[in-house]
Write a protein that holds these residues in place. Structure first.
Motif, PDB file in Angstrom:
ATOM      1  N   LYS A   1      -2.283  -2.141  -9.805  1.00 61.38           N
ATOM      2  CA  LYS A   1      -1.664  -0.941 -10.375  1.00 61.38           C
ATOM      3  C   LYS A   1      -0.852  -0.200  -9.328  1.00 61.38           C
ATOM      4  CE  LYS A   1      -5.192  -0.140 -13.931  1.00 61.38           C
ATOM      5  NZ  LYS A   1      -6.307   0.746 -14.379  1.00 61.38           N
ATOM      6  N   SER A   2      -1.409  -0.115  -8.123  1.00 60.57           N
ATOM      7  CA  SER A   2      -0.694   0.552  -7.035  1.00 60.57           C
ATOM      8  C   SER A   2       0.547  -0.238  -6.635  1.00 60.57           C
ATOM      9  CB  SER A   2      -1.631   0.716  -5.833  1.00 60.57           C
ATOM     10  OG  SER A   2      -0.937   1.238  -4.721  1.00 60.57           O
ATOM     11  N   PHE A   3       0.441  -1.567  -6.593  1.00 58.57           N
ATOM     12  CA  PHE A   3       1.575  -2.397  -6.199  1.00 58.57           C
ATOM     13  C   PHE A   3       2.780  -2.161  -7.110  1.00 58.57           C
ATOM     14  CE2 PHE A   3      -1.019  -6.074  -4.113  1.00 58.57           C
ATOM     15  CZ  PHE A   3      -1.456  -5.175  -3.153  1.00 58.57           C
ATOM     16  N   LEU A   4       2.537  -2.016  -8.399  1.00 57.74           N
ATOM     17  CA  LEU A   4       3.637  -1.872  -9.348  1.00 57.74           C
ATOM     18  C   LEU A   4       4.418  -0.587  -9.132  1.00 57.74           C
ATOM     19  CD1 LEU A   4       1.947  -3.240 -12.597  1.00 57.74           C
ATOM     20  CD2 LEU A   4       3.540  -4.401 -11.055  1.00 57.74           C
ATOM     21  N   ARG A   5       3.851   0.355  -8.376  1.00 56.73           N
ATOM     22  CA  ARG A   5       4.565   1.590  -8.030  1.00 56.73           C
ATOM     23  C   ARG A   5       5.209   1.483  -6.649  1.00 56.73           C
ATOM     24  NH1 ARG A   5      -0.191   3.590 -10.606  1.00 56.73           N
ATOM     25  NH2 ARG A   5      -1.266   3.871  -8.612  1.00 56.73           N
ATOM     26  N   GLN A   6       5.068   0.292  -5.999  1.00 59.07           N
ATOM     27  CA  GLN A   6       5.604   0.082  -4.661  1.00 59.07           C
ATOM     28  C   GLN A   6       6.858  -0.803  -4.659  1.00 59.07           C
ATOM     29  OE1 GLN A   6       4.201   1.003  -1.407  1.00 59.07           O
ATOM     30  NE2 GLN A   6       3.074   2.520  -2.587  1.00 59.07           N
ATOM     31  N   ASP A   7       7.451  -1.021  -5.829  1.00 53.59           N
ATOM     32  CA  ASP A   7       8.693  -1.792  -5.963  1.00 53.59           C
ATOM     33  C   ASP A   7       8.603  -3.169  -5.311  1.00 53.59           C
ATOM     34  OD1 ASP A   7      11.324  -2.316  -6.711  1.00 53.59           O
ATOM     35  OD2 ASP A   7      12.124  -1.545  -4.816  1.00 53.59           O
ATOM     36  N   PRO A   8       7.599  -3.995  -5.699  1.00 53.25           N
ATOM     37  CA  PRO A   8       7.472  -5.323  -5.078  1.00 53.25           C
ATOM     38  C   PRO A   8       8.378  -6.351  -5.748  1.00 53.25           C
ATOM     39  CG  PRO A   8       5.719  -5.012  -6.659  1.00 53.25           C
ATOM     40  CD  PRO A   8       6.544  -3.742  -6.685  1.00 53.25           C
ATOM     41  N   ASP A   9       8.726  -7.377  -5.002  1.00 54.32           N
ATOM     42  CA  ASP A   9       9.410  -8.542  -5.583  1.00 54.32           C
ATOM     43  C   ASP A   9       8.403  -9.656  -5.860  1.00 54.32           C
ATOM     44  OD1 ASP A   9      12.264  -7.685  -5.337  1.00 54.32           O
ATOM     45  OD2 ASP A   9      11.709  -7.569  -3.224  1.00 54.32           O
TER      46      ASP A   9
END
Length: 574
Positions: free
Chosen positions: A390-398
């Motif tokens: 959930k946190s990753f999806l707010r960190q603009d990952p590729d």
């Protein structure tokens, strides 16, 4: 939960009228939450004072009280214990006469600590009570003039490289230890134990072991190395050294040597012949003592290219096509120890690019990769795989890598990420690639979500290689040859055993891969509720090579044996 001796200390103070039952419960809960010594918690919260604590505890245990400020300590007594042990447990060696070591400590009810101190020092321990503040002042006075010495010592755990003394490696190599507070080999009495532990570690590295198992039994200790996936028993240390060896391993791993009733986990690092090796230690209490397993993780494996994974050319092309896809999900499946992590890290290394934001959630972080943001999952504080995702999806990952999909929540978030423009990689425990579909469905994932997000499933196994020094042709019955997709004219090989392979005939391992790439036909079958068998048959018709087929190719090329392939793969229905 507070340890046994924390509860014992509280019970003594309650019986002496120093604490109420409510204060006891409150103090133990604080200790469980914040850690630290229970005596410090009692003093900090003003449940009692140092004088009352020392007087009541000393009277109940018949232990004398000592004021350290009025006593001149001898360097010989201080030298009996390493500084990191003194600081960690807030104890002071006061006097060492005729093999009896007097140690001042705030809580002499901790019998496990006293027992381990006896094994470390080889002395009879005579405890005396002292104020904790008095002990800390004495430590600062005698051991360091720097008030931040303890903080500096803790920083050393991450920053220093301390050589193991006493190791003699071949070709002039040496093992350099990190994450260790102090090297006890400087203590003459400890030299046999330190040398023994170092030898165990050295042999494991030299033999390319993946695990070290130290297992206590009633009358002896068993020592085993897992080499190429198989445990091999070697000459064990004497039973009398059991506790000392375990204490030494705990010390270099930053574990509590006084706690022997609950499992503990720790780590330390080492360099060997230019390779950085990470050692993960796990202790588990058993009937006859603590069983210790040390896992060896060789960071040099990360230098593998995709071509070095041993995939067939057609399989490698399929794998490369999917790990460089702009979005979707790639799942790697197989049992523990089948090489899933190596494959994932190799894939991440191949696609690692400054232009991409790559994030991973792992438990544990097995290898550290420059350029990749790696997060250690900590379920006990709420940082689960799902929470990290959930946190990753707010960190603009590729690109996102999840260590393992264990539950529906993690699966749904991973699928959502794969459907919204991210490449997601993860692992799952299934027997083969086609059964992964049913595993996700049984987990609660809707079939249409699987077909919309999943690009590739990789199932893999590790099988041992034939030693090239003693490789020789052999024969097999037509039925056995057919079972591994060989024909009567094909020649299988075995290793007869030689000095190079330790007379086992096998040396090193190679991976077998089964890649299921999603097609329109397979997606329609999944939506229609197809089971594993028809999905597998369709995938084979579309060109999927099963694990058994991949094993047959390795046998035909003289890389592994028939017995090895039969041991790690299941027969295909024909």
């Amino acid at each position: 939960m507070g340890s046994v001796y924390d509860k014992k200390l509280c019970d003594i103070l309650v019986s002496q009228g120093v604490l109420t039952n409510e204060q006891e419960d409150q103090a133990l809960k604080m200790q469980e939450t914040t850690g630290g010594s229970l005596s410090s918690i009692l003093l900090d919260n003003e449940f009692t004072d140092e004088f009352t604590l020392a007087a009541k505890l000393g009277g109940a245990l018949n232990v004398p009280f000592m004021t350290l400020g009025q006593f001149e300590l001898s360097p010989e007594a201080l030298a009996t214990l390493p500084e990191d042990i003194i600081r960690k447990y807030k104890i002071i060696p006061v006097d060492n006469t005729n093999g009896e070591l007097t140690i001042a400590l705030p809580d002499p009810s901790n019998i496990y600590l006293l027992d381990d101190l006896m094994k470390i020092t080889k002395c009879t321990i005579r405890p005396v009570i002292a104020f904790e503040s008095d002990i800390q002042a004495t430590i600062d006075r005698y051991l360091s003039s720097d008030s931040n010495a303890e903080e500096d010592a803790l920083q050393e755990i991450d920053e220093s490289n301390i050589d193991y003394e006493g190791l003699e490696f071949s070709e002039g190599s040496s093992i350099e230890q990190a994450d260790v507070v102090n090297d006890l080999s400087a203590q003459p009495d400890d030299a046999p134990v330190v040398t023994m532990v170092n030898k165990i570690i050295e042999d494991a590295v030299r033999l390319r072991a993946s695990d070290i198992h130290i297992e206590p039994f009633e009358k002896d200790v068993r020592l085993r190395y897992r080499v190429d996936g198989h445990c091999q028993e070697v000459k064990p240390p004497p039973k009398s050294f059991q506790n000392a060896i375990i204490s030494r391993l705990k010390i270099i791993s930053g574990l509590d040597i006084a706690e022997r009733r609950v499992p503990q986990d720790g780590r330390f690092n080492a360099n060997y012949q230019g390779k950085k090796i990470d050692f993960r230690i796990s202790t588990c209490p058993t009937v006859f003592g603590e069983k210790v397993v040390i896992r060896l993780l060789d960071s040099s494996n990360l230098s593998l290219s995709i071509g070095q994974l041993g995939m067939a050319k057609s399989v490698e092309e399929k794998f490369m096509r999917n790990i460089f896809a702009p979005w979707g999900m790639v799942l790697v499946t197989g049992p523990t120890g089948s090489g899933k992590s190596t494959s994932l890290y190799t894939a991440l290394t191949a696609i690692n690019d400054p232009a991409k934001n790559i994030m991973t959630a792992e438990d544990p972080v097995e290898y550290q990769v420059t350029g990749i943001n790696q997060v250690l999952v900590k379920p006990h504080i709420g940082l689960t795989f799902a929470a990290a995702l959930k946190s990753f999806l707010r960190q603009d990952p590729d690109i996102i890598m999840v260590g393992e999909i264990r539950d529906l929540e993690t699966a749904e978030i991973a699928i959502k990420a794969a459907m919204t423009g991210h490449l997601v990689m993860s692992t799952l425990h299934t027997n083969d690639a086609p059964s992964t579909i049913n595993r996700l469905v049984n987990m609660g994932v809707e079939p249409f979500l699987i077909t919309a997000s999943l690009n590739l499933i990789v199932a893999q196994r590790l099988t041992r290689r034939i030693c090239p020094k003693c490789k020789t042709p052999t024969t097999a019955t037509p039925e056995v040859l057919r079972s591994v997709y060989l024909e009567e004219g094909d020649t299988p090989y075995i290793g007869v055993g030689c000095e190079a392979c330790g007379f086992r005939g096998l040396k090193g391992r190679v991976a077998l891969y089964e890649l299921l790439e999603m097609s329109d036909t397979l997606r329609e079958m999944i939506i229609g509720g197809a089971t594993t068998i028809p999905i597998k048959k369709q995938a084979v018709e579309e060109g999927m090579m099963t694990l058994r087929m991949a094993g047959g190719e390795k046998i035909k090329n003289g890389i592994t044996t028939i017995d090895e392939v039969l041991a790690v793969t299941a027969a295909d229905e024909r």
